[in-house]
Design an enzyme around this catalytic site. Structure first.
Site, PDB file in Angstrom:
ATOM      1  N   GLU A 150       0.827  -1.213   0.000  1.00  0.00           N
ATOM      2  CA  GLU A 150       0.000   0.000   0.000  1.00  0.00           C
ATOM      3  C   GLU A 150       0.862   1.265   0.000  1.00  0.00           C
ATOM      4  OE1 GLU A 150      -3.484   2.282   2.616  1.00  0.00           O
ATOM      5  OE2 GLU A 150      -2.878   0.259   3.183  1.00  0.00           O
ATOM      6  N   LYS A 185      -2.437  -2.071  -3.186  1.00  0.00           N
ATOM      7  CA  LYS A 185      -3.504  -1.231  -2.624  1.00  0.00           C
ATOM      8  C   LYS A 185      -3.088   0.236  -2.786  1.00  0.00           C
ATOM      9  CE  LYS A 185      -6.275  -0.261   1.496  1.00  0.00           C
ATOM     10  NZ  LYS A 185      -6.719  -0.689   2.849  1.00  0.00           N
TER      11      LYS A 185
END
Length: 342
Positions: free
Chosen positions: A177, A222
């Site tokens: 992420e 992500k």
């Protein structure tokens, strides 16, 4: 190992399903509870997570995985049932947030570096024994007049790669992420500035992942969506955001990645859903796109619950509605009219 990691990643990206981010730190959930005048107690945190996890319709039909905190991974519901067992009954994969948070980067650029690599190998072994199938590490990339610097991008990308290879060593799928945040000061950057920074960040992240030997087919990405800063006067359409985001991803994300699960990044519930649906209406993408939302799934449910167990059914209905709407967005079939009608 790569095959089993890929199988987990594929299951997390199951068509029409997404990931519930329920990994708010104690400090973050304290702020959310404070907005509805609730104290941040262990029992209330347990009750809130129990309400979400026992939303049977939502969990079985629209959620493939849940990101947990260390506390929640080992926690039990009020009746003594382990949360892991509740998730298993719904065929939902438990995940775990493993970073220790973002801290100020040395220097005057206002940037942050995520910490938590010390002792991570040992922690991951324990998380795997507890049944965690995937993990999450968030890097925060700030945009301002002097940031991001190459040093900050490189440092965060390197940390993400070290985290990812340690996860794969433990048999856990790493969710990578790198978030380009839109709410830093002054927060007035343009859509194109966000696109340029997001592209540079992704390029560096995948360079570091390759150098570390990370198996791309056994991870998920992500990322943020490409959006102007929160204080920008620019107001792009839903379609412009979708096209620009997909364009950046096509340029910088290898097709070997099994899927992309977006963070909501401070958008309203409906904005996050609308942008995801519009992206899924764009043809020719090499990877599926879905959601990995926290606030954008939980906002209304949290207010409806309000700390009272008797409000479970109404709060679960609110959570199920948002999960269903985002499921439709993952299929590219959501509409605002449908959302309001439901």
């Amino acid at each position: 190992m790569a095959k089993s990691l890929n199988s987990i990643a594929q299951k997390l990206m199951e068509t029409g399903k997404g990931i519930l981010a329920a990994d708010e730190s104690e400090g973050t959930i304290a702020k959310r509870f404070a907005k509805i005048n609730l104290p941040n107690t262990l029992d209330l945190r347990r009750d809130y997570r129990e309400m979400l996890f026992r939303s049977t319709t939502a969990m079985q039909n629209y959620i493939s995985g849940v990101i947990l905190t260390e506390e929640t991974l080992e926690q039990q519901a009020a009746d003594g049932t382990a949360f892991r067992a509740i998730l298993a009954d719904a065929d939902v994969i438990p995940g775990i947030k493993v970073d220790r948070g973002a801290f100020p980067m040395p220097g005057d650029s206002g940037e942050k570096i995520t910490e938590g690599l010390d002792g991570l190998r040992q922690r991951l072994t324990r998380y795997a024994d507890l049944g965690a199938g995937f993990a999450k590490w968030r890097a925060v990339i700030t945009i301002n007049d002097v940031a991001p610097t190459r040093n900050n991008i490189r440092a965060n990308a390197h940390a993400l790669a070290r985290y990812a290879i340690l996860c794969q060593e433990a048999g856990i799928v790493p969710v990578v992420e790198p978030e380009v945040v839109g709410d830093g000061e002054p927060g007035n950057h343009s859509l194109e500035r966000c696109a340029a920074v997001t592209g540079e960040v992704l390029e560096n992240v995948f360079k570091e992942l390759r150098l570390a030997g990370v198996e791309l087919s056994g991870m998920l990405l992500k990322p943020n969506m490409v959006l102007p800063g929160v204080n920008s006067r620019e107001r792009p359409t839903v379609e412009e955001v979708a096209q620009r985001t997909v364009s950046v991803l096509r340029e910088h994300v290898p097709a070997a990645v099994p899927g992309i699960a977006f963070l909501s990044g401070g958008q309203t519930d409906e904005e996050a859903t609308a942008h995801l649906s519009a992206m899924n209406q764009i043809a020719g993408k090499p990877w599926p796109l879905t959601f990995s939302y926290g606030r954008a799934l939980q906002n209304v449910a949290l207010r409806t619950w309000a700390g009272r167990r008797e409000n479970f059914p109404a709060a679960q209905a609110a959570f199920t509605h948002r999960a269903h709407m985002n499921s439709l967005a993952a299929l590219g079939t959501w509409s605002g009219e449908l959302d309001k009608a439901a």
